[in-house]
Design a protein around this motif. Structure first.
Motif, PDB file in Angstrom:
ATOM      1  N   UNK A   1      30.465 -50.980  65.089  1.00 28.36           N
ATOM      2  CA  UNK A   1      31.417 -49.885  65.230  1.00 28.36           C
ATOM      3  C   UNK A   1      31.101 -48.968  66.393  1.00 28.36           C
ATOM      4  N   UNK A   2      32.000 -48.041  66.593  1.00 25.39           N
ATOM      5  CA  UNK A   2      31.912 -47.093  67.699  1.00 25.39           C
ATOM      6  C   UNK A   2      32.391 -45.752  67.169  1.00 25.39           C
ATOM      7  N   UNK A   3      31.731 -44.648  67.522  1.00 18.26           N
ATOM      8  CA  UNK A   3      32.110 -43.358  66.936  1.00 18.26           C
ATOM      9  C   UNK A   3      33.507 -42.898  67.360  1.00 18.26           C
ATOM     10  N   UNK A   4      34.247 -42.388  66.419  1.00 21.29           N
ATOM     11  CA  UNK A   4      35.499 -41.672  66.732  1.00 21.29           C
ATOM     12  C   UNK A   4      35.870 -40.838  65.508  1.00 21.29           C
ATOM     13  N   UNK A   5      36.271 -39.596  65.751  1.00 20.41           N
ATOM     14  CA  UNK A   5      36.726 -38.702  64.693  1.00 20.41           C
ATOM     15  C   UNK A   5      38.116 -39.152  64.239  1.00 20.41           C
ATOM     16  N   UNK A   6      38.442 -39.134  62.970  1.00 22.59           N
ATOM     17  CA  UNK A   6      37.684 -38.609  61.821  1.00 22.59           C
ATOM     18  C   UNK A   6      37.049 -39.693  60.953  1.00 22.59           C
ATOM     19  N   UNK A   7      36.365 -40.683  61.546  1.00 22.71           N
ATOM     20  CA  UNK A   7      35.739 -41.727  60.718  1.00 22.71           C
ATOM     21  C   UNK A   7      34.269 -41.937  61.052  1.00 22.71           C
ATOM     22  N   UNK A   8      33.690 -41.077  61.888  1.00 21.74           N
ATOM     23  CA  UNK A   8      32.316 -41.337  62.349  1.00 21.74           C
ATOM     24  C   UNK A   8      31.298 -41.352  61.215  1.00 21.74           C
ATOM     25  N   UNK A   9      31.637 -40.729  60.074  1.00 24.51           N
ATOM     26  CA  UNK A   9      30.689 -40.713  58.951  1.00 24.51           C
ATOM     27  C   UNK A   9      30.376 -42.119  58.451  1.00 24.51           C
ATOM     28  N   UNK A  10      31.270 -43.069  58.698  1.00 17.23           N
ATOM     29  CA  UNK A  10      31.012 -44.427  58.211  1.00 17.23           C
ATOM     30  C   UNK A  10      29.771 -44.986  58.914  1.00 17.23           C
ATOM     31  N   UNK A  11      29.779 -44.941  60.234  1.00 18.36           N
ATOM     32  CA  UNK A  11      28.637 -45.430  61.014  1.00 18.36           C
ATOM     33  C   UNK A  11      27.398 -44.556  60.765  1.00 18.36           C
ATOM     34  N   UNK A  12      27.601 -43.242  60.678  1.00 14.64           N
ATOM     35  CA  UNK A  12      26.463 -42.337  60.444  1.00 14.64           C
ATOM     36  C   UNK A  12      25.805 -42.618  59.094  1.00 14.64           C
ATOM     37  N   UNK A  13      26.631 -42.765  58.069  1.00 14.52           N
ATOM     38  CA  UNK A  13      26.106 -43.019  56.723  1.00 14.52           C
ATOM     39  C   UNK A  13      25.337 -44.336  56.699  1.00 14.52           C
ATOM     40  N   UNK A  14      25.922 -45.361  57.343  1.00 13.07           N
ATOM     41  CA  UNK A  14      25.264 -46.669  57.353  1.00 13.07           C
ATOM     42  C   UNK A  14      23.906 -46.590  58.044  1.00 13.07           C
ATOM     43  N   UNK A  15      23.848 -45.897  59.182  1.00 13.53           N
ATOM     44  CA  UNK A  15      22.582 -45.780  59.898  1.00 13.53           C
ATOM     45  C   UNK A  15      21.561 -45.012  59.060  1.00 13.53           C
ATOM     46  N   UNK A  16      22.041 -43.963  58.380  1.00 15.88           N
ATOM     47  CA  UNK A  16      21.183 -43.126  57.551  1.00 15.88           C
ATOM     48  C   UNK A  16      20.575 -43.921  56.395  1.00 15.88           C
ATOM     49  N   UNK A  17      21.358 -44.826  55.842  1.00 19.89           N
ATOM     50  CA  UNK A  17      20.955 -45.554  54.630  1.00 19.89           C
ATOM     51  C   UNK A  17      19.982 -46.694  54.885  1.00 19.89           C
ATOM     52  N   UNK A  18      19.717 -47.038  56.136  1.00 17.51           N
ATOM     53  CA  UNK A  18      18.856 -48.182  56.469  1.00 17.51           C
ATOM     54  C   UNK A  18      19.266 -49.444  55.698  1.00 17.51           C
ATOM     55  N   UNK A  19      20.525 -49.873  55.873  1.00 17.52           N
ATOM     56  CA  UNK A  19      20.958 -51.063  55.110  1.00 17.52           C
ATOM     57  C   UNK A  19      20.169 -52.311  55.464  1.00 17.52           C
ATOM     58  N   UNK A  20      19.530 -52.324  56.649  1.00 17.63           N
ATOM     59  CA  UNK A  20      18.712 -53.496  56.999  1.00 17.63           C
ATOM     60  C   UNK A  20      17.545 -53.621  56.024  1.00 17.63           C
ATOM     61  N   UNK A  21      17.153 -52.497  55.432  1.00 18.47           N
ATOM     62  CA  UNK A  21      16.085 -52.552  54.426  1.00 18.47           C
ATOM     63  C   UNK A  21      16.657 -52.740  53.022  1.00 18.47           C
ATOM     64  N   UNK A  22      17.820 -52.101  52.756  1.00 15.79           N
ATOM     65  CA  UNK A  22      18.398 -52.220  51.405  1.00 15.79           C
ATOM     66  C   UNK A  22      18.859 -53.638  51.110  1.00 15.79           C
ATOM     67  N   UNK A  23      19.595 -54.239  52.076  1.00 14.85           N
ATOM     68  CA  UNK A  23      20.171 -55.571  51.802  1.00 14.85           C
ATOM     69  C   UNK A  23      19.980 -56.558  52.944  1.00 14.85           C
ATOM     70  N   UNK A  24      19.489 -56.100  54.093  1.00 12.65           N
ATOM     71  CA  UNK A  24      19.422 -56.967  55.272  1.00 12.65           C
ATOM     72  C   UNK A  24      20.677 -56.905  56.111  1.00 12.65           C
ATOM     73  N   UNK A  25      21.586 -55.985  55.758  1.00 15.53           N
ATOM     74  CA  UNK A  25      22.845 -55.849  56.509  1.00 15.53           C
ATOM     75  C   UNK A  25      22.573 -55.376  57.939  1.00 15.53           C
ATOM     76  N   UNK A  26      23.292 -55.968  58.888  1.00 14.70           N
ATOM     77  CA  UNK A  26      23.197 -55.573  60.294  1.00 14.70           C
ATOM     78  C   UNK A  26      24.169 -54.424  60.558  1.00 14.70           C
ATOM     79  N   UNK A  27      23.703 -53.348  61.173  1.00 15.74           N
ATOM     80  CA  UNK A  27      24.594 -52.269  61.611  1.00 15.74           C
ATOM     81  C   UNK A  27      24.314 -52.011  63.078  1.00 15.74           C
ATOM     82  N   UNK A  28      25.339 -52.108  63.901  1.00 17.31           N
ATOM     83  CA  UNK A  28      25.140 -51.955  65.340  1.00 17.31           C
ATOM     84  C   UNK A  28      26.212 -51.058  65.932  1.00 17.31           C
ATOM     85  N   UNK A  29      25.781 -50.056  66.693  1.00 16.22           N
ATOM     86  CA  UNK A  29      26.727 -49.224  67.432  1.00 16.22           C
ATOM     87  C   UNK A  29      27.015 -49.910  68.756  1.00 16.22           C
TER      88      UNK A  29
END
Lengths: 362, 258
Positions: free
Chosen positions: A27-55
């Motif tokens: 994803x790429x940041x844009x208002x009003x949805x940037x919380x999606x990418x921010x939340x994912x980065x905050x949650x460390x999904x690579x550790x929770x499930x192995x999910x890849x998150x890339x800006x």
């Protein structure tokens, strides 16, 4: 009962993505949805499930990363808001043409152009009538609560993989930003490589032997074969239209007049119904949950006995065209919209129903 | 002596790799794409990685690369191959992923995707065919068209004052910390073919060792687009392209310094 949390709509989408066992989010940041990418980065999904998150460097790159990972059979998603979705349309057309399953999220803001960062529903045409080039359709889900933001992540992926077709959650800035109670579903495991080969190895580029390889492409230069492919696509869209229409009918049983609205507008119309019923007006709401396929049949059923429809949208009148296509000229259909980021009040909507629909049809 | 007496298995000194399909190449006779395809596929075969390699085809002359390369392939939108490759590689980190792109695809419409994939150090390999022209669409000016060079959209020669300068993408990406191996070669003589293959092999080995993005440019002729015979185009390439796009290894993070 699942875990209860108070969350923003955007956060609910992100949490649901991790819990649904999504493999990758680009994803790429844009208002009003940037919380999606921010939340994912905050949650460390690579550790929770192995999910890849890339800006990514742009929405164009994001959607093409989605193409690549979806082509490998992985559960892949992206999200954006209106101007960013416009940038993605090329890639979405390729994804539809290559018949790849993925989930897209559009938290719609006002346009055209850079427009505004406030809520809007003016991307209905783009989402339901094409957007990119060529004859293709997206499965479009319209949540009207934070709960549905979470639930539709799961549903969107189910439909996307069932039909090998991109699915889109069409939200808006209000649902993305507002906080509500949400019941989260339990963590689903991500597929192992063996499971991936078994389920999607027949088409996904996971690595295969020579002479038995997989190709992801939307190119067929020979016109007769390209037409055959388009027939195949149309047959798929017909099956989706017949099987996947979803809608909610609210107080329509005894109603004389029907609001037709989705998302935030549907929430407003529910309040308008309360206010109207207090005055003795028999009002109901038909809320499309799938914007495509559109709930044409239930509208046609209602048209046999009600006196008029008011389509309420935060746009200059886009979905109202589908209402008119469904019920024709036999019954009064009008549109009421606010746009550019303005949200109508329940009183204002009720007033329009009384003045423009009820007065003329009594 | 009959031809059957000569064509015997023990006399075979060269054989087309089985990682090229039986489909006749769609490239013009004399074009470098065929050799470039073969070298990439030979390296993949020799490394024994064919069942875990995914190639990304571009838009341009090699749009149909997936018809000829006998492995899993994805066809990307114009210029987006590095983003598509990123998407694949991030979810299949132990697979090999490469893009095969021309100059219009990589250095014009896909400049952002190319630079950012390089800068992120995506663990992929980019094979870049630079012939200084848009071959597929009929010979229009490319980002790599030389100053003064004629094309259908620079019919009086590329005027850098109004049309801009040719872009040296390979030198540009060599500056980025995410690239581990950057080289420029050609495939018009046996000696150059050997060097190119060595570099492609190294690029895939670096990917195997997860060192970052490896980038191999192949300066090629376009005899059709340049409106020359194959032999003349190769000579013209040596005289005009090579001085502007010098051959050699530009960056190798593992090179032994003396």
């Amino acid at each position: 009962m699942g875990e209860l949390r108070l969350m923003k709509g955007n956060e609910a989408i992100a949490e649901a993505a991790i819990r649904a066992g999504v493999d990758a989010y680009y994803g790429y940041p844009i208002t009003p949805q940037s919380e999606i990418l921010e939340y994912l980065m905050q949650e460390r999904p690579e550790e929770r499930t192995g999910m890849v998150v890339l800006q990514a460097e742009s929405e164009i790159a994001s959607i093409n990363m989605v193409y690549g990972a979806a082509g490998a059979g992985k559960m892949t998603m992206t999200s954006s808001s209106s101007p960013g979705m416009s940038l993605m349309q090329e890639g979405i057309s390729y994804i539809a043409g290559a018949e790849l399953p993925c989930l897209l999220v559009n938290v719609v803001r006002g346009g055209p152009g850079l427009g505004t960062i406030q809520p809007s529903q003016a991307d209905y045409f783009q989402s339901t009538k094409g957007g990119g080039h060529g004859d293709y359709r997206l499965i479009v889900l319209a949540p009207s609560s934070v709960q549905e933001m979470s639930d539709f992540v799961k549903l969107g992926f189910e439909l996307a993989f069932k039909y090998r077709n991109p699915a889109l959650i069409q939200s808006d800035g209000a649902i993305g930003q507002m906080m509500e109670k949400v019941e989260l579903f339990d963590q689903q495991p991500r597929l192992t490589m063996d499971q991936l080969y078994e389920k999607y190895g027949s088409w996904a580029t996971l690595g295969h032997k020579r002479n038995d390889r997989r190709i992801i492409t939307s190119l067929e230069l020979e016109s007769a074969r390209q037409e055959q492919f388009n027939f195949k696509l149309q047959a798929k869209y017909k099956a989706i239209s017949e099987n996947e229409v979803r809608y909610e009918s609210i107080m329509c049983d005894d109603a004389d007049y029907i609001f037709v609205a989705y998302g935030t507008s549907a929430r407003i119309c529910q309040k308008s119904i309360q206010l109207g019923r207090a005055k003795g007006l028999k009002l109901g709401l038909l809320r499309p949950i799938t914007l495509w396929p559109y709930p044409t049949a239930p509208l046609q059923e209602l048209a046999k006995r009600v006196k008029g429809f008011l389509a309420v949208e935060m746009s200059a009148g886009q979905m109202v065209e589908d209402v008119r296509l469904a019920v024709g000229n036999q019954i009064k259909v009008e549109h009421y919209g606010r746009f550019g980021g303005m949200i109508p009040s329940p009183e204002e909507v009720l007033h329009v129903m009384e003045e423009n629909i009820i007065k003329g049809t009594k | 002596m009959n031809i059957e007496d000569i064509i015997k298995p023990e006399n075979l000194v060269f054989k087309k790799t089985g990682l090229l399909t039986e489909k006749p190449l769609s490239y013009c006779p004399g074009c470098g794409h065929g050799v470039a395809h073969r070298l990439v596929m030979e390296v993949i075969e020799e490394m024994g990685i064919e069942e875990k390699t995914i190639g990304i085809a571009p838009v341009g002359c090699s749009v149909l690369a997936y018809e000829f390369m006998n492995i899993d392939m994805q066809q990307a939108a114009h210029g987006r191959a590095p983003a598509v490759a990123t998407g694949v590689k991030r979810v299949l980190p132990d697979h090999f992923v490469f893009t095969y792109q021309g100059d219009g695809d990589l250095a014009a419409i896909g400049t952002a995707e190319t630079i950012h994939a390089c800068n992120r150090g995506e663990n992929i390999t980019i094979i870049f065919i630079n012939n200084g022209i848009y071959g597929m669409t009929g010979g229009q000016m490319a980002p790599t068209t030389l100053p003064g060079m004629r094309s259908s959209t620079s019919p009086y020669g590329r005027d850098v004052a109004s049309m801009g300068h040719p872009l040296k993408m390979t030198e540009l990406v060599a500056h980025l910390p995410g690239t581990c191996y950057v080289a420029r070669h050609a495939v018009h003589t046996p000696a150059n073919v050997t060097k190119t293959k060595k570099s492609i092999r190294k690029a895939f080995e670096y990917q195997r060792d997860k060192k970052g993005l490896s980038f191999v440019e192949i300066v090629s002729n376009c005899n059709s687009g340049w409106k020359m015979t194959p032999v003349d185009s190769n000579q013209w390439m040596e005289e005009n392209m090579f001085p502007f796009y010098p051959l050699g290894v530009i960056k190798d993070i593992d090179a032994k310094t003396k």
